[in-house]
Design a protein around this motif. Structure first.
Motif, PDB file in Angstrom:
ATOM      1  N   ASP A 253       0.832  -1.208   0.000  1.00  0.00           N
ATOM      2  CA  ASP A 253       0.000   0.000   0.000  1.00  0.00           C
ATOM      3  C   ASP A 253       0.867   1.260   0.000  1.00  0.00           C
ATOM      4  O   ASP A 253       0.587   2.222  -0.714  1.00  0.00           O
TER       5      ASP A 253
ATOM      6  N   ARG B  57      -6.897  -1.249   0.663  1.00  0.00           N
ATOM      7  CA  ARG B  57      -8.069  -1.869   1.315  1.00  0.00           C
ATOM      8  C   ARG B  57      -7.702  -3.230   1.895  1.00  0.00           C
ATOM      9  O   ARG B  57      -8.098  -3.570   3.010  1.00  0.00           O
TER      10      ARG B  57
ATOM     11  N   ASP C 263      -6.355   2.868   6.890  1.00  0.00           N
ATOM     12  CA  ASP C 263      -7.322   3.909   6.543  1.00  0.00           C
ATOM     13  C   ASP C 263      -6.675   5.049   5.767  1.00  0.00           C
ATOM     14  O   ASP C 263      -7.225   5.525   4.766  1.00  0.00           O
TER      15      ASP C 263
ATOM     16  N   SER D 261      -5.814   4.058   2.246  1.00  0.00           N
ATOM     17  CA  SER D 261      -7.039   3.774   1.494  1.00  0.00           C
ATOM     18  C   SER D 261      -7.726   5.062   1.058  1.00  0.00           C
ATOM     19  O   SER D 261      -8.138   5.206  -0.099  1.00  0.00           O
TER      20      SER D 261
ATOM     21  N   LEU E  57     -17.883   0.509  -2.347  1.00  0.00           N
ATOM     22  CA  LEU E  57     -17.138   0.715  -1.109  1.00  0.00           C
ATOM     23  C   LEU E  57     -18.030   0.915   0.102  1.00  0.00           C
ATOM     24  O   LEU E  57     -17.550   1.270   1.171  1.00  0.00           O
TER      25      LEU E  57
ATOM     26  N   GLY F  33     -17.007  -1.256   3.042  1.00  0.00           N
ATOM     27  CA  GLY F  33     -15.595  -1.258   3.379  1.00  0.00           C
ATOM     28  C   GLY F  33     -15.320  -0.706   4.759  1.00  0.00           C
ATOM     29  O   GLY F  33     -16.231  -0.506   5.582  1.00  0.00           O
TER      30      GLY F  33
ATOM     31  N   LEU G 184     -13.055   4.765   4.733  1.00  0.00           N
ATOM     32  CA  LEU G 184     -13.275   4.684   3.296  1.00  0.00           C
ATOM     33  C   LEU G 184     -14.761   4.729   2.969  1.00  0.00           C
ATOM     34  O   LEU G 184     -15.167   5.333   1.967  1.00  0.00           O
TER      35      LEU G 184
END
Length: 898
Positions: free
Chosen positions: A622, A660, A665, A668, A695, A698, A702
């Motif tokens: 990420d 994700r 967080d 994302s 989403l 999620g 997000l």
């Protein structure tokens, strides 16, 4: 009176008769036929040696040498500090001494320092030994070979002196005054000469009698008309050979000739040639050796090789060790002189060490030889002659290998056909020495890389090895390079690794590759490249070994552009099993993004998009993906503008997916905002809606971000919005303030949302009634949808003067600052709409105006509702706030400048 004068970096000593014979004993002395003088090294020891031989008043020097003369005679020499050793090595005296005693060795004319051997070398003459004994005294340890050799040379020198009627000079080894008794003629009332001198006189007398008998016999034969030709002329030397001379007479003849050769080489050659015509078979070889030595001393090196080659038969024992030693030295000197004259070295080749240095400079930096001369036909003919010379192979194996290397380099420089095959044949020759093998490895690597020198392919991406099978190369190099020292071993090891880098992994075991790497010093700059070459092929078969033993593999990868490395990285990724400690993870975390940031890209699809799967394998996927996406969006590297919209959308979507999956967080939300910006810029509202709908289940942060964007789209389309509004309304904690501001702002635009909020008893944080007449604000960043709905409210309802800076223009911080200058009351940066780097640049520029004179606020919401609420709240807070303190003088000056 004998006279010394300077000639550039040497002395010339003009003398005749006994003075010339005495001066020839000085170490390093050699005849110079061009100037009719003795040539001496330009060193202080020469002046002291002349004082020893003739006394300070017994010789003269030119005026320009007065300073050197005074300096040499005025020096004070300290006592030796430690013991020293002297040995005979290759016809020279090799001295090992303490560093503090090096000035004592420098008192011997003709000294030189050999860094590879860590020893001093001087000519192997009796005077050199006597001078060292006088300076070191009992602290000098002389080997038996050196002592024996010096005594034999002393006997020859004494014989030469005897022919001039002068007794040998006595050298005072332990003289407290530090002087040497000069030579003087033997007076009648002095004691009888030494026994060795008597032997020489007796031998001379016997030879003279033999010569007289030979002349009488020849005269008788001529008188009888037995010979049709005239009788030979008398020899210029005191001794002449006859076909019936005894063995002892023959030996005396060549010894006398050898002693005379340094003084009169041309006459010596002629005399030996005359003697050779009538010599017995057993005396031909020593005479040819003397002729070769005399020819070399006279500068006729081609003739010297001709005569010495016939005399130095490898299958025949030496007639005399001293003669053989002199003949070998003359042969080596002749070879070096011919190579120096015909092969184009950048500086004269005075020794085998210099030859090796020039070869290494040529192979590494293309600076040792002139390419056009080395590749020329005369040069190649000479080197081919020397390469196939069995005598040179026998007497100077290492020099023969140097000639073979120079021959190969000349072939490759000339573009000869099958150069690589010839080099491989030489490398596989068992007669090739270790140093020659090392040179050959560098030549082979240069030819495989089609480069003139190693520096041209150093740090280059490995080339394919072609059809040659080099499985034998690494085992041979591992065994043979252990006996090679210094830079040669280093670059030979790197060259071997470069030759096998792209071949099958079976060409070298891991242990063999490691052994070759260890020949490169750890602190050498090329060490990392050697590790890279060693691990290049192993990365697809033994990746863990590469990571633990060849750390330079990753470092060099990061310094190469992905336009070159991408195919190799994909291959490594396809062969990697993944998991903790995998090489794919290491490459993803330390190579891919770093290479893009430093070197840019040329083909985004092949260099970036094809490597996204590798980046996704990392536990930090990420972070890596978002960093890469951020650099693409902000144009932080060369080639970022080459990404198409489809490639950017794919990259941003992949960054969102891995964020994700990681459950982070911050990453994302950053990836979501970036993707929404790209889609809104494209005008793909339906894709934005599909993204937000996907989403809703999620993570919380997000989910709220997606609901905020989705709510605006639904309200504008007149579609049911209650579910999205409910998601925002139920937010709590830190998110509640932002979501309530978004709802309150949207209520200003859409009455149906205002009714919904009233029915659910949501206290609006922004009321529609506001009048900010005369206020001017600058909004930096925001898509067209945001501007379309926000501008009417701020300009028509609130009477604001609004300057809107588009996201692309906001990337130029100076442009945004220009718009923010003057009478602007508020600067608002929509951070979720312009990207991190752009907002940072704007902020840095705005700070130059002074924080107390320009309200600068970051608006982190992504919808029009949050923007309206933010601006209204900020302006209302400014009106109700107490009067700010007067701006600083610096801020006043900045206003005046603007």
């Amino acid at each position: 009176m004998p006279t010394l004068r300077a000639d550039e970096n040497r002395y010339l000593f003009a003398a005749e008769g006994r003075e010339a014979v005495l001066a020839a004993r000085i170490p390093g002395a050699r005849p110079n036929a061009l100037h009719h003088a003795l040539q001496l090294p330009r060193q202080p020891g020469v002046i002291l040696a002349l004082d020893d031989l003739f006394g300070p008043e017994g010789w003269d020097c030119s005026a320009e040498l007065s300073i050197e003369l005074a300096d040499a005679r005025g020096r004070v020499h300290a006592e030796p500090q430690q013991a020293a050793t002297l040995d005979l090595v290759n016809g020279e005296f090799a001295i090992e001494c303490a560093f503090a005693d090096k000035e004592l060795v420098k008192l011997v004319p003709g000294y030189r320092w050999s860094a590879p051997n860590r020893r001093w070398f001087t000519p192997a003459t009796p005077m050199a030994l006597d001078l060292l004994r006088r300076r070191f005294g009992d602290l000098l340890e002389v080997s038996e070979d050196a002592s024996t050799f010096a005594e034999l040379r002393r006997a020859d020198e004494d014989a030469s002196l005897a022919r001039t009627g002068v007794a040998p000079p006595a050298l005072a080894v332990a003289n407290p005054a530090g002087t040497i008794t000069p030579a003087s003629p033997h007076a009648p009332d002095e004691p009888a000469p030494e026994p060795a001198f008597n032997d020489q006189v007796a031998r001379l007398t016997t030879a003279m009698k033999s010569l007289e008998g030979t002349i009488r016999a020849l005269t008788a034969r001529l008188d009888g008309a037995l010979l049709p030709a005239a009788a030979p002329t008398a020899s210029a030397f005191p001794l002449a050979a006859s076909s019936g001379a005894s063995a002892s007479g023959v030996q005396g003849e060549w010894r006398d000739l050898l002693a005379r050769a340094p003084i009169e080489p041309a006459e010596t050659f002629a005399a030996a040639s005359r003697l050779l015509q009538t010599a017995a078979p057993e005396s031909e070889r020593p005479l040819r050796e003397v002729m070769g030595i005399a020819a070399a001393l006279n500068g006729d090196y081609a003739s010297a090789l001709t005569y010495l080659r016939r005399a130095l038969d490898p299958g025949q024992p030496a007639v005399d060790p001293d003669l053989r030693r002199e003949a070998v030295a003359a042969y080596v000197q002749s070879v070096l002189a011919l190579v120096s004259a015909e092969c184009g070295p950048e500086r004269p080749i005075g020794s085998g060490v210099v030859f090796e240095e020039l070869l290494l400079e040529e192979l590494i930096a293309d600076q040792g030889f002139k390419d056009s001369v080395l590749a020329s036909r005369p040069s190649q003919d000479r080197l081919d002659y020397l390469v196939n010379d069995p005598v040179l192979r026998h007497v100077a194996h290492r020099l023969s290998d140097c000639c073979r290397t120079a021959h190969l380099v000349g072939i490759s420089k000339g573009g000869a056909w099958m150069a690589v095959e010839r080099i491989i044949d030489v490398l596989r020759d068992p007669d090739l020495g270790d140093d020659g093998f090392a040179f050959g490895l560098i030549v082979l690597a240069n030819n495989l890389h089609q480069a003139a020198s190693l520096l041209e392919w150093e740090y280059r991406w490995p080339d394919e090895a072609g059809s040659e099978d080099l499985a034998w190369l690494a085992p041979a190099a591992e065994r043979r390079l252990l006996g090679v020292d210094g830079r040669l071993a280093t670059y030979a090891a790197v060259s071997c690794l470069a030759c096998i880098a792209t071949g099958p992994a079976e060409w070298a075991t891991t242990a063999q590759r490691r052994s070759l790497v260890q020949l490169v010093p750890p602190k050498a700059t090329i060490r990392r490249y050697a590790e890279f070459l060693a691990g290049f092929r192993l990365a697809t078969q033994s990746p863990k070994t590469v990571l633990t033993q060849f750390q330079g593999y990753l470092q060099v990868l990061a310094q190469c552009p992905l336009s070159i490395t991408a195919p190799h990285l994909v291959e490594v990724f396809m062969h990697d099993s993944g998991g903790p400690g995998s090489i794919s993870r290491a490459i993803a975390e330390s190579v891919v993004v770093e290479s893009i940031a430093a070197l840019g890209v040329h083909e985004p699809e092949a260099e970036v998009m094809d490597l996204l799967d590798m980046l996704a394998e990392s536990p930090r996927a990420d972070n890596l993906m978002n960093r890469l996406a951020r650099m693409v969006e902000d144009g932080e590297f060369r080639g970022a503008e080459l990404f198409t919209r489809a490639q950017r959308k794919q990259l941003y979507a992949r960054a969102l997916a891995v964020s994700r999956k990681a459950g982070h967080d911050g990453d994302s939300v950053e990836a979501f905002d970036r993707l929404v910006r790209e889609l809104r810029d494209e005008g793909a509202s339906e894709e934005v809606r599909s993204l937000c709908l996907g989403l809703q289940a999620g993570p919380k942060a997000l989910r709220l971000a997606a609901a905020s964007v989705l709510l605006g789209l639904l309200l504008e389309a007149g579609e049911p919005f209650e579910e999205a509004a409910e998601t925002l309304r139920k937010a709590h904690g830190d998110e509640s303030r932002e979501t309530l501001a978004e709802l309150a702002g949207l209520a200003l635009l859409f009455p149906n949302l205002s009714d919904y909020l009233a029915s659910h008893a949501v206290e609006e944080s922004a009321k529609p009634d506001a009048d900010f007449s005369g206020k001017r604000i600058v909004i930096v960043g925001g898509h067209q949808w945001l501007q379309k709905h926000a501008m009417p409210v701020m300009e028509e309802r609130w009477k604001l003067t609004v300057t809107w800076v588009e996201p692309d223009a906001a990337k130029n911080g100076d442009r945004a600052l220009d718009l923010a200058a003057g009478t602007a009351d508020l600067i608002v940066v929509n951070t979720a709409c312009i990207g991190h780097a752009a907002s940072g640049r704007v902020r840095q520029e705005a700070k130059k105006w002074g924080e107390d004179s320009k309200p600068f606020l970051l608006q982190n919401g992504r919808g029009v509702g949050s923007l309206l609420s933010f601006v209204k709240t900020a302006l209302e807070s400014e009106e109700t706030a107490p009067e700010p303190k007067r701006p600083s003088k610096l801020a006043d000056k900045r206003r005046l400048v603007r």
